[in-house]
Design a protein around this motif. Structure first.
Motif: not given
Ligand SMILES: C[S@@+](CC[C@H](N)C(=O)[O-])C[C@H]1O[C@@H](n2cnc3c(N)ncnc32)[C@H](O)[C@@H]1O
Length: 254
Positions: A172, A14, A160, A139-140, A164-165, A222, A168-169, A162
């Motif tokens: 969020r 990754e 990306t 991703e963050n 999924r990550k 997500a 989700i971000e 990931d």
């Protein structure tokens, strides 16, 4: 070879892919080495001709999206828009022009060199919206929960490592009721073996490309609702689609 598109993921896979992607886009931005025909591709994708024709050549040539992101998207009432993977800023410029006075656009990219280009693209825009450029990883995302009315992304989720990550971000940072609008690539069946085995495929957005059904389950996992995948257009050897989804859960904190 550090990148395998299919099969087992090597150690540190990754971070290697992410570092390749960051370096590649940094180089494209610095050396102005974008794939040829950016302005033509944007026109063909349906961007308003007046908008494209009014751009400095360096800005339109740097377009790397896979479709007209704002097609049919109403930005009225949006106070904060966030664009993930803004690249050289063509969509950021169009969003800024269309936002209401006093609204904000936060345009994020992992490659600071792209943000320099986006700054150029945003220079001289006649808009009372406030653009902010932010270096970061989608991703963050370095933003607080629930700040955005709309999250936009053009041809960046596929880069990306990931998804999924990253999704989700995206959810969020959305306010309850907020929308995710993306233009992305999907594959219909397996990719030709020469592409699937190409270690550079990730850089070209093809390594991470998945099928529509996988996108649907990633978006559902997500926590997105009202998922709509439409606007299929050939983007050889894959297909470009419009993804609309909503964060409808009003009862939770994020
Ligand atoms: C194919 S380009 C699209 C750029 C822009 N959206 C456009 O339409 O021209 C993808 C962009 O996503 C950025 N990117 C890739 N991975 C990222 C990540 N994990 N977080 C943030 N940006 C990323 C790249 O640096 C690049 O600028």
């Amino acid at each position: 070879m550090p990148v395998t598109v299919q099969g087992a993921k090597p150690r540190a896979w990754e971070s290697q892919v992410k570092s390749y992607v960051r370096k590649r886009y940094a180089h494209l931005a610095e050396a102005h080495a974008f794939p040829e025909g950016g302005a033509g591709r944007a026109r063909e994708a349906g961007y308003p001709a007046r908008f494209i024709d009014g751009l400095p050549g360096r800005v339109s040539a740097a377009y790397c999206g896979c479709g007209y992101l704002l097609d049919g998207v109403d930005l009225e009432g949006v106070r904060t828009a966030v664009e993930l993977g803004c690249g050289a800023g063509l969509d950021a410029r169009l969003v800024s022009e269309r936002l209401d006075a006093g609204a904000s656009l936060i345009a994020l990219d992992i490659a600071p060199q792209m943000l320099h280009r986006a700054r150029e693209a945003l220079a001289g825009v006649r808009s009372s919206a406030r653009p902010h450029l932010l270096a970061g990883d989608m991703e963050n995302v370095p933003l607080a929960d629930g700040i955005a009315d709309i999250v936009l992304a053009n041809a960046s989720f596929n880069l990306t490592v990931d998804k999924r990550k990253a999704l989700i971000e995206a959810r969020r940072i959305l306010k309850p009721g907020g929308r995710l609008i993306a233009r992305e690539l999907i594959r219909e069946g397996e990719l030709p073996v020469e592409i699937a085995r190409d270690p550079q495929a990730w850089n070209a957005s093809l390594g991470g490309v998945c099928e529509e059904a996988e996108w649907e389950s990633l978006l559902a996992d997500a926590g997105f609702d009202e998922v709509e995948i439409s606007g299929h257009a050939p983007f050889r050897p894959v297909v470009s689609v419009r993804i609309h989804a909503r964060k409808t859960d009003l009862g939770e904190a994020n």
